[in-house]
Design a protein around this motif. Structure first.
Motif, PDB file in Angstrom:
ATOM      1  N   LEU A  89       0.819  -1.210   0.000  1.00  0.00           N
ATOM      2  CA  LEU A  89       0.000   0.000   0.000  1.00  0.00           C
ATOM      3  C   LEU A  89       0.857   1.265   0.000  1.00  0.00           C
ATOM      4  O   LEU A  89       2.006   1.257   0.437  1.00  0.00           O
ATOM      5  CB  LEU A  89      -0.916   0.010   1.223  1.00  0.00           C
ATOM      6  CG  LEU A  89      -1.825  -1.210   1.422  1.00  0.00           C
ATOM      7  CD1 LEU A  89      -2.708  -1.008   2.644  1.00  0.00           C
ATOM      8  CD2 LEU A  89      -2.668  -1.476   0.182  1.00  0.00           C
ATOM      9  N   SER A  90       0.261   2.351  -0.474  1.00  0.00           N
ATOM     10  CA  SER A  90       0.917   3.659  -0.413  1.00  0.00           C
ATOM     11  C   SER A  90       0.973   4.125   1.043  1.00  0.00           C
ATOM     12  O   SER A  90       0.314   3.560   1.930  1.00  0.00           O
ATOM     13  CB  SER A  90       0.135   4.676  -1.240  1.00  0.00           C
ATOM     14  OG  SER A  90      -1.124   4.937  -0.631  1.00  0.00           O
ATOM     15  N   ALA A  91       1.732   5.174   1.275  1.00  0.00           N
ATOM     16  CA  ALA A  91       1.836   5.721   2.630  1.00  0.00           C
ATOM     17  C   ALA A  91       0.459   6.133   3.152  1.00  0.00           C
ATOM     18  O   ALA A  91       0.114   5.862   4.309  1.00  0.00           O
ATOM     19  CB  ALA A  91       2.798   6.905   2.644  1.00  0.00           C
ATOM     20  N   ALA A  92      -0.334   6.791   2.296  1.00  0.00           N
ATOM     21  CA  ALA A  92      -1.661   7.236   2.728  1.00  0.00           C
ATOM     22  C   ALA A  92      -2.567   6.051   3.043  1.00  0.00           C
ATOM     23  O   ALA A  92      -3.332   6.074   4.020  1.00  0.00           O
ATOM     24  CB  ALA A  92      -2.291   8.113   1.644  1.00  0.00           C
ATOM     25  N   GLU A  93      -2.499   5.002   2.208  1.00  0.00           N
ATOM     26  CA  GLU A  93      -3.323   3.820   2.444  1.00  0.00           C
ATOM     27  C   GLU A  93      -2.898   3.094   3.716  1.00  0.00           C
ATOM     28  O   GLU A  93      -3.740   2.617   4.488  1.00  0.00           O
ATOM     29  CB  GLU A  93      -3.238   2.881   1.242  1.00  0.00           C
ATOM     30  CG  GLU A  93      -3.925   3.412  -0.004  1.00  0.00           C
ATOM     31  CD  GLU A  93      -3.586   2.588  -1.243  1.00  0.00           C
ATOM     32  OE1 GLU A  93      -4.448   2.522  -2.147  1.00  0.00           O
ATOM     33  OE2 GLU A  93      -2.470   2.032  -1.321  1.00  0.00           O
ATOM     34  N   GLN A  94      -1.609   3.005   3.956  1.00  0.00           N
ATOM     35  CA  GLN A  94      -1.128   2.381   5.187  1.00  0.00           C
ATOM     36  C   GLN A  94      -1.617   3.151   6.410  1.00  0.00           C
ATOM     37  O   GLN A  94      -2.102   2.559   7.381  1.00  0.00           O
ATOM     38  CB  GLN A  94       0.401   2.314   5.199  1.00  0.00           C
ATOM     39  CG  GLN A  94       0.987   1.327   4.219  1.00  0.00           C
ATOM     40  CD  GLN A  94       2.480   1.157   4.423  1.00  0.00           C
ATOM     41  OE1 GLN A  94       2.921   0.848   5.523  1.00  0.00           O
ATOM     42  NE2 GLN A  94       3.255   1.344   3.365  1.00  0.00           N
ATOM     43  N   THR A 152       6.232   1.802   7.217  1.00  0.00           N
ATOM     44  CA  THR A 152       5.180   1.360   8.127  1.00  0.00           C
ATOM     45  C   THR A 152       5.589   1.605   9.567  1.00  0.00           C
ATOM     46  O   THR A 152       4.787   2.098  10.385  1.00  0.00           O
ATOM     47  CB  THR A 152       4.891  -0.140   7.928  1.00  0.00           C
ATOM     48  OG1 THR A 152       4.892  -0.464   6.547  1.00  0.00           O
ATOM     49  CG2 THR A 152       3.554  -0.514   8.552  1.00  0.00           C
TER      50      THR A 152
END
Length: 327
Positions: free
Chosen positions: A235-240, A276
């Motif tokens: 996942l992207s940073a925003a999704e994480q 993460t």
């Protein structure tokens, strides 16, 4: 020559501080293809070993761990954690942390590994052929007149029929899929089967009311495990951040208490990234647990705490394995 104080410091850095145990379910079941269950009888034996030979410790008490400390944790949030595990934890005065995937609470969604098992392994009838695009290629299975799989079959037994092969291939594929792709694949499978995948009832998740009861237990700590059991590394940073932060917020809303610890879904070193860990630190989590073997030494990062995956072993086998682990 090393001075006495230096030798003491070196010894402290190389002596195991604690072992963290990873459980998923405590239940008697004939169907456990992922080997997630420990029977109540064996779990009671494990807890007796911990109480009589070790120092059962809360995950949140890291600063006070010492050689012989053992921490009990559970992943995902199955209802049998409350129904079967908690009474035994109480009996032996064992604290525990239960990491909950909020999207599964109340069975609003079901984990793909359970839904795939009900569809491919246990359903009475399947359409004769399945063809799916996977990883840029087309994968096909012919089911013919195959009936349900033997209930005792599990992922270590290998495959002897198309049902078993489809189940394992799709479990592996979805484990390595981002959430959106996983949702799309499961929708295609339901459409192919011509029905929703009915829950057998054997693998129910906590309801909100049960989660609140669990959080009220004196020696139980609730931890976060994302919203959708996401493979965070994909996942992207925003999704994480969304998976982590919104999952924790829902837990805090339900339980009415802070949530300070986290467990990575899947938990291998390929299931999360340095990014993460930075997100977890920035969002104020105290620690994060993995799913790769190892004991906790003082030098281990608090955002990569190793865990010892426990299977349905007898008390004697559990004691032997844990003693070997902590030697």
């Amino acid at each position: 020559m090393y001075g006495e104080s230096m030798l003491r410091k070196l010894a402290q850095r190389t002596v195991p501080q604690a072992a963290i145990l990873l459980y998923h379910r405590v239940a008697d079941t004939a169907r456990d293809p992922q080997l997630l269950c420990v029977s109540p009888e064996n779990f009671a034996g494990h807890m007796e070993v911990l109480r009589s030979r070790y120092l059962p410790s809360p995950l949140s008490a890291r600063e006070s761990w010492q050689p012989g400390s053992v921490v009990v944790t559970f992943d995902d949030g199955y209802a049998d954690n409350l129904i079967n595990a908690v009474p035994l934890l109480r009996r032996y005065l064992i604290p525990a942390t239960i990491f909950v995937t909020t999207g599964f609470v109340g069975d609003a969604k079901r984990p793909y590994w359970d839904e795939l098992a009900d569809l491919f392994l246990w359903s009475a009838v399947l359409p004769k052929r399945l063809q799916l695009p996977l990883n840029g290629q087309t994968k096909a299975w012919e089911f013919g007149l195959e009936g349900p799989v033997d209930p005792s079959w599990n992922l270590l037994d290998g495959t002897s029929c198309a049902r078993q092969d489809a189940y394992l291939v799709l479990c592996d594929h979805l484990r390595l899929s981002a959430t959106a792709e996983r949702v799309e694949t499961m929708a295609l499978l339901r459409e192919w089967a011509g029905r929703g995948c009915a829950n057998s009832g054997e693998r129910r998740f906590l309801t909100e009311q049960e989660l609140r009861r669990l959080a009220e237990e004196e020696d139980i700590e609730i931890g976060a495990h994302t919203q959708n059991h996401a493979n965070l590394a994909l996942l992207s940073a925003a999704e994480q951040r969304s998976e982590i932060v919104e999952g924790r917020q829902r837990l805090q809303d339900i339980c009415g208490q802070p949530v300070r610890c986290f467990a990575y879904p899947y938990g291998t070193r390929l299931s999360y990234a340095r990014l993460t860990q930075r997100i977890l630190q920035k969002e104020g989590f105290d620690c994060a647990c993995s799913n790769f073997g190892g004991v906790v030494f003082p030098v281990v990062s608090r955002y990569q705490l190793p865990r010892f995956l426990v299977r349905d072993w007898s008390a004697d086998e559990f004691a032997s394995r844990l003693a070997e682990y902590l030697q």
